[in-house]
Write a protein that holds these residues in place. Structure first.
Motif, mmCIF file in Angstrom:
data_model
loop_
_atom_site.group_PDB
_atom_site.id
_atom_site.type_symbol
_atom_site.label_atom_id
_atom_site.label_comp_id
_atom_site.label_asym_id
_atom_site.label_seq_id
_atom_site.Cartn_x
_atom_site.Cartn_y
_atom_site.Cartn_z
ATOM 1 N N UNK A 43 -10.282 -15.470 -7.787
ATOM 2 C CA UNK A 43 -11.514 -15.505 -8.601
ATOM 3 C C UNK A 43 -11.289 -15.788 -9.982
ATOM 4 N N UNK A 44 -10.099 -16.564 -10.360
ATOM 5 C CA UNK A 44 -9.711 -16.880 -11.779
ATOM 6 C C UNK A 44 -9.620 -15.721 -12.510
ATOM 7 N N UNK A 45 -9.324 -14.445 -11.939
ATOM 8 C CA UNK A 45 -8.879 -13.407 -12.693
ATOM 9 C C UNK A 45 -7.465 -12.859 -12.192
ATOM 10 N N UNK A 46 -7.092 -13.393 -11.071
ATOM 11 C CA UNK A 46 -5.536 -13.080 -10.618
ATOM 12 C C UNK A 46 -5.043 -14.092 -9.750
ATOM 13 N N UNK A 47 -3.847 -13.765 -9.281
ATOM 14 C CA UNK A 47 -3.407 -14.784 -8.228
ATOM 15 C C UNK A 47 -2.952 -14.007 -7.097
ATOM 16 N N UNK A 48 -3.332 -14.151 -5.879
ATOM 17 C CA UNK A 48 -3.014 -13.577 -4.696
ATOM 18 C C UNK A 48 -1.554 -13.746 -4.235
ATOM 19 N N UNK A 49 -0.734 -12.742 -4.063
ATOM 20 C CA UNK A 49 0.339 -12.923 -3.827
ATOM 21 C C UNK A 49 0.797 -13.649 -2.417
ATOM 22 N N UNK A 163 -15.876 -16.220 -9.991
ATOM 23 C CA UNK A 163 -15.173 -17.301 -10.407
ATOM 24 C C UNK A 163 -15.840 -17.804 -11.519
ATOM 25 N N UNK A 164 -17.016 -18.323 -11.357
ATOM 26 C CA UNK A 164 -17.836 -18.900 -12.501
ATOM 27 C C UNK A 164 -17.725 -18.369 -13.703
ATOM 28 N N UNK A 165 -18.059 -17.013 -13.779
ATOM 29 C CA UNK A 165 -18.054 -16.267 -14.936
ATOM 30 C C UNK A 165 -16.556 -16.195 -15.721
ATOM 31 N N UNK A 166 -15.400 -16.118 -14.766
ATOM 32 C CA UNK A 166 -14.180 -15.950 -15.390
ATOM 33 C C UNK A 166 -13.780 -17.573 -15.951
ATOM 34 N N UNK A 167 -14.336 -18.481 -15.159
ATOM 35 C CA UNK A 167 -13.865 -19.771 -15.728
ATOM 36 C C UNK A 167 -14.966 -20.381 -16.834
ATOM 37 N N UNK A 168 -15.923 -20.098 -16.685
ATOM 38 C CA UNK A 168 -17.021 -20.780 -17.450
ATOM 39 C C UNK A 168 -17.431 -20.117 -18.655
ATOM 40 N N UNK A 169 -17.583 -18.604 -18.699
ATOM 41 C CA UNK A 169 -18.078 -17.601 -19.548
ATOM 42 C C UNK A 169 -19.429 -17.342 -18.803
ATOM 43 N N UNK A 170 -20.056 -16.436 -19.864
ATOM 44 C CA UNK A 170 -21.420 -15.943 -19.517
ATOM 45 C C UNK A 170 -22.372 -16.753 -19.475
#
Length: 261
Positions: A43-49, A163-170
């Motif tokens: 989700x552009x918040x972390x990277x799943x191992x 994903x949209x919020x984390x990548x492009x902002x609010x």
């Protein structure tokens, strides 16, 4: 391996420690091997191992050298993750001779938001800057193949809000939303693509893969699309899944057709 060795970058939060970098999983060979760079989701918040090393080792089993990209995530926003992805592709090409890799067989594979990053890199690429002082930046960032696993594609009706919020902002600009809705960026030159999804994915609707496949079809780009009837989001290699466990075999056959394996 750091993507920009010695560069001064602010490290924001534990999740971005060691980013951006590549973790290398090479395959020893006398001849040149294909390579695939893996983009885990999160989700552009972390990277799943579970969408990183296990995938690289599976690719190694096919005789493919693999790399896992540790790309920057929130609070970093666009274009930072895409720049990391493009730099990773350029880096693998730059070191191709040293690493025993065919620079014309460099693919990328992404899950979920990592699939969005892969589809972005697969549609928003360039031929490199031949005047750049850094020789890595002279390399093309166009991948030779795309593998998209339950990918986020669109930021419109079927988009993934996180994903949209984390990548492009609010409050992103509408032109940026369109640019990063990658089904709208497919061209005749988009690389051949393998996609898979589950029909009842509750986090990233299957329409994302369908939209991208439809765009590929309209542009006559070769693609392989597999939709499994059921399965939760984020199942990775799907080893214990009753249906989607087939995707690695299907993908391996496709990679052979693309002369990657």
């Amino acid at each position: 391996m750091e993507l920009w060795p010695g560069a001064s970058r602010e490290s924001i939060g534990e999740v971005n420690q060691g980013c951006p970098s590549l973790t290398l999983y090479p395959v020893a060979s006398e001849g040149l091997r294909a390579a695939v760079i893996v983009f885990p989701g999160g989700g552009y918040a972390m990277r799943a191992a579970h969408e990183g090393e296990p995938v690289a080792k599976w690719l190694n089993g096919l005789g493919i050298s693999a790399f896992v990209l540790n790309y920057r995530v929130a609070p970093y926003e666009h274009p930072v993750p895409l720049q990391d992805a493009q730099r990773a592709i350029r880096t693998v090409r730059h070191h191709a001779a040293e690493w025993g890799i065919d620079p014309k067989r460099v693919g990328i594979l992404g899950f979920s938001a990592g699939g969005h990053l892969a589809s972005s890199a697969g549609t928003l690429y360039d031929a490199g800057n031949q005047d750049a002082a850094d020789p890595i930046e002279r390399q093309s960032s166009r991948p030779d193949a795309l593998i998209l696993c339950y990918p986020v594609i669109s930021f419109y009706e079927y988009g993934h809000v996180g994903s949209k919020r984390n990548l492009l902002g609010e409050t992103p600009d509408e032109e940026l939303v369109t640019l990063l809705s990658t089904e709208k960026q497919v061209t005749d030159d988009t690389p051949p693509t393998f996609l898979w999804h589950t029909a009842d994915d509750g986090a990233v609707p299957v329409e994302n893969s369908l939209l991208f496949a439809g765009a590929l079809s309209r542009h006559k780009v070769p693609y392989d699309l597999h939709i499994f009837e059921s399965g939760k989001h984020g199942i990775g290699m799907a080893v214990d899944h009753g249906e989607a466990y087939l995707w690695p075999e299907l993908c391996a056959n496709w990679l052979k057709k693309q002369q990657f394996a």
